[in-house]
Structure formats: C-alpha cells, structure tokens
Scaffold this motif. Structure first.
Motif: not given
Length: 92
Positions: A25-36, A39-44, A49-54
C-alpha cells in the motif's frame, strides 16, 4: 485494472519492520505522490492509483510535503468528480 508486480529482497520488509500488505500500500501511495509531483498524473488520477478518495489523497500530499499544483487543476478535478457522481446517481 492492470497489475504490476515488483520484486524486492526479503530483508526490505525486515529492515522496515512492515508487513507485505502495508509495504504494498505504501509503494502505491509513494508512486502516486511522485507521479503527481512530476506532473504526470492529476490529483484525481493519483488518488485512484493510491486507492484513496480525493480528500484523503490531498492529505497524503501534505504528509509528503507536495503541494497542490494549481487551484485550476483542483477545481477541474472536483468538476470531474461531481459530474461522475451525478452520472452514477442518474444510472441507478
């Protein structure tokens, strides 16, 4: 949804004193944060990707000391969320 498998040495979990589920779970979150942050991913999309709500994902960005890029992007993501919610409600 696609799946990604990452191989890592067993001692990583021992060093971090974490379970495999928590580490995953932490790896998914870290990847999502870094890609955001890059500028590769929007916050949504990063939230998905992180499996979370906005709202939860925005709190995590603060934990990682990553600021929300622009107010315009946030407003656009919120419009998409609202539109998506309305479409789901009208289907049911």
């Amino acid at each position: 949804m696609a799946t990604l498998t990452i191989e890592y040495p067993d001692e990583i979990l021992l060093s971090l004193k974490e379970t495999q589920d928590y580490f995953s779970k932490e790896l998914k979150i870290a990847a999502a944060v870094k890609l955001y942050e890059l500028g590769k991913l929007s916050s949504g999309k990063a939230a998905r990707l992180a499996g979370m709500d906005k709202v939860s994902s925005l709190k995590v960005l603060g934990k990682y000391q990553v600021s929300i890029s622009t107010l315009e992007e946030f407003e656009e993501d919120m419009k998409i969320d609202i539109t998506s919610s309305l479409l789901k409600e009208s289907v049911f």
